[in-house]
Design a protein around this motif. Sequence first.
Motif, PDB file in Angstrom:
ATOM      1  N   SER A 141      89.799  60.094  64.647  1.00  0.00           N
ATOM      2  CA  SER A 141      90.941  60.850  65.159  1.00  0.00           C
ATOM      3  C   SER A 141      91.043  60.793  66.677  1.00  0.00           C
ATOM      4  CB  SER A 141      90.850  62.315  64.716  1.00  0.00           C
ATOM      5  OG  SER A 141      89.680  62.924  65.253  1.00  0.00           O
ATOM      6  N   GLY A 142      89.970  60.359  67.343  1.00  0.00           N
ATOM      7  CA  GLY A 142      89.972  60.288  68.799  1.00  0.00           C
ATOM      8  C   GLY A 142      89.914  61.638  69.484  1.00  0.00           C
ATOM      9  N   GLU A 143      89.560  62.693  68.754  1.00  0.00           N
ATOM     10  CA  GLU A 143      89.501  64.029  69.340  1.00  0.00           C
ATOM     11  C   GLU A 143      88.249  64.177  70.203  1.00  0.00           C
ATOM     12  OE1 GLU A 143      91.213  67.134  66.234  1.00  0.00           O
ATOM     13  OE2 GLU A 143      89.913  65.664  65.261  1.00  0.00           O
ATOM     14  N   ALA A 144      88.411  64.807  71.366  1.00  0.00           N
ATOM     15  CA  ALA A 144      87.300  64.944  72.307  1.00  0.00           C
ATOM     16  C   ALA A 144      86.177  65.809  71.751  1.00  0.00           C
ATOM     17  CB  ALA A 144      87.813  65.526  73.625  1.00  0.00           C
ATOM     18  N   ASN A 145      86.512  66.754  70.874  1.00  0.00           N
ATOM     19  CA  ASN A 145      85.494  67.655  70.339  1.00  0.00           C
ATOM     20  C   ASN A 145      84.801  67.112  69.092  1.00  0.00           C
ATOM     21  OD1 ASN A 145      87.772  67.892  68.696  1.00  0.00           O
ATOM     22  ND2 ASN A 145      87.389  70.041  68.219  1.00  0.00           N
ATOM     23  N   LYS A 146      85.151  65.918  68.686  1.00  0.00           N
ATOM     24  CA  LYS A 146      84.551  65.311  67.509  1.00  0.00           C
ATOM     25  C   LYS A 146      83.459  64.321  67.916  1.00  0.00           C
ATOM     26  CE  LYS A 146      86.847  66.592  63.659  1.00  0.00           C
ATOM     27  NZ  LYS A 146      87.710  67.616  64.192  1.00  0.00           N
ATOM     28  N   GLY A 147      82.388  64.312  67.150  1.00  0.00           N
ATOM     29  CA  GLY A 147      81.353  63.330  67.368  1.00  0.00           C
ATOM     30  C   GLY A 147      81.760  61.993  66.773  1.00  0.00           C
ATOM     31  N   GLY A 148      81.036  60.970  67.165  1.00  0.00           N
ATOM     32  CA  GLY A 148      81.301  59.662  66.587  1.00  0.00           C
ATOM     33  C   GLY A 148      81.655  58.624  67.622  1.00  0.00           C
ATOM     34  N   ARG A 171      73.785  51.978  55.969  1.00  0.00           N
ATOM     35  CA  ARG A 171      74.407  52.083  54.643  1.00  0.00           C
ATOM     36  C   ARG A 171      75.925  51.988  54.714  1.00  0.00           C
ATOM     37  NH1 ARG A 171      71.325  53.494  50.428  1.00  0.00           N
ATOM     38  NH2 ARG A 171      69.221  54.328  50.825  1.00  0.00           N
ATOM     39  N   GLY A 172      76.503  52.514  55.796  1.00  0.00           N
ATOM     40  CA  GLY A 172      77.953  52.494  55.848  1.00  0.00           C
ATOM     41  C   GLY A 172      78.508  53.268  57.022  1.00  0.00           C
ATOM     42  N   LEU A 173      79.754  53.690  56.879  1.00  0.00           N
ATOM     43  CA  LEU A 173      80.484  54.402  57.924  1.00  0.00           C
ATOM     44  C   LEU A 173      80.833  55.800  57.432  1.00  0.00           C
ATOM     45  CD1 LEU A 173      83.012  51.571  58.882  1.00  0.00           C
ATOM     46  CD2 LEU A 173      80.733  51.975  59.847  1.00  0.00           C
ATOM     47  N   MET A 174      80.930  56.727  58.358  1.00  0.00           N
ATOM     48  CA  MET A 174      81.248  58.114  58.027  1.00  0.00           C
ATOM     49  C   MET A 174      82.276  58.654  59.015  1.00  0.00           C
ATOM     50  SD  MET A 174      80.452  61.390  59.383  1.00  0.00           S
ATOM     51  CE  MET A 174      79.778  62.976  58.887  1.00  0.00           C
ATOM     52  N   THR A 175      83.174  59.498  58.528  1.00  0.00           N
ATOM     53  CA  THR A 175      84.086  60.206  59.422  1.00  0.00           C
ATOM     54  C   THR A 175      84.294  61.622  58.937  1.00  0.00           C
ATOM     55  OG1 THR A 175      86.181  60.088  60.638  1.00  0.00           O
ATOM     56  CG2 THR A 175      86.280  59.611  58.283  1.00  0.00           C
ATOM     57  N   ILE A 176      84.571  62.500  59.883  1.00  0.00           N
ATOM     58  CA  ILE A 176      84.971  63.873  59.556  1.00  0.00           C
ATOM     59  C   ILE A 176      86.487  63.971  59.619  1.00  0.00           C
ATOM     60  CG2 ILE A 176      84.873  66.286  60.299  1.00  0.00           C
ATOM     61  CD1 ILE A 176      82.021  65.712  61.287  1.00  0.00           C
ATOM     62  N   GLY A 177      87.074  63.392  60.627  1.00  0.00           N
ATOM     63  CA  GLY A 177      88.535  63.399  60.718  1.00  0.00           C
ATOM     64  C   GLY A 177      89.091  64.704  61.262  1.00  0.00           C
TER      65      GLY A 177
END
Length: 243
Positions: A141-148, A171-177
């Motif tokens: 999402s490109g949000e500043a408060n999100k990790g990743g 193993r793979g990729l993960m997102t919170i969104g």
Amino acid sequence: METVVAPSSGRTDEIGQCLDEVRAAVRRCQQQGAAPAARLVAVSKFKPAADILAAYEAGQRHFGENYVQELCDKAAVLPADIKWHFIGRLQSNKCKALAAIPNLWAVETVESVEKARLLDSAWRAAGRPLPLGVFLQVNTSGEANKGGVPVGEAAAAARAITDSCAGLCLRGLMTIGSADGSQQRPNPDFVALVRLRDELQRATGAELELSMGMSGDFEHALELGATSVRVGSSIFGARATTR
């Protein structure tokens, strides 16, 4: 350290019924053409060990925790064949504690090559015989408060982890969104992660999983190809907002 108290029969029945409903939803999505081997991770953040034991007795084995100390405490008193997923923000000074958990199955929140290398070092220093499964967390999402890691840097980060971290298995990729994305169909964060996974697979030939989707949108995530979903409140009920 938390002491395990056997769950009441009523709580056992409640959690078992909720778990059955979530599992049925996962099966429905699979039958409709989603990923054939989707994994259900029961998110037990802030929930007592008794609740986890109730889900365990109903056949659940994969559990996710957000805080290292809480995970360490629970892992010490719950069955050794539980497969623990760490799904919280990974702090550099917590890698050693994570590596000491005998049945840690995966860390889903590796958000940089630097942290991957610290985790790799801690895992190998602990003398673990098999690589630790990790997911590269992508900030779709490109949000500043999100990790990743940013989407544009994810491919290079994935390659660096694979090439330089012998103690880890990507193993793979993960997102919170984003919250806004979770209300859209298709969810743009899920679409971005699927696209990135496909690009990486074409470039490397490696099979990569997709960890995406929570209680409110896991069925949609499965429809888009998630291979692992993280579901908490739909299994355990609403949780407190503080420890």
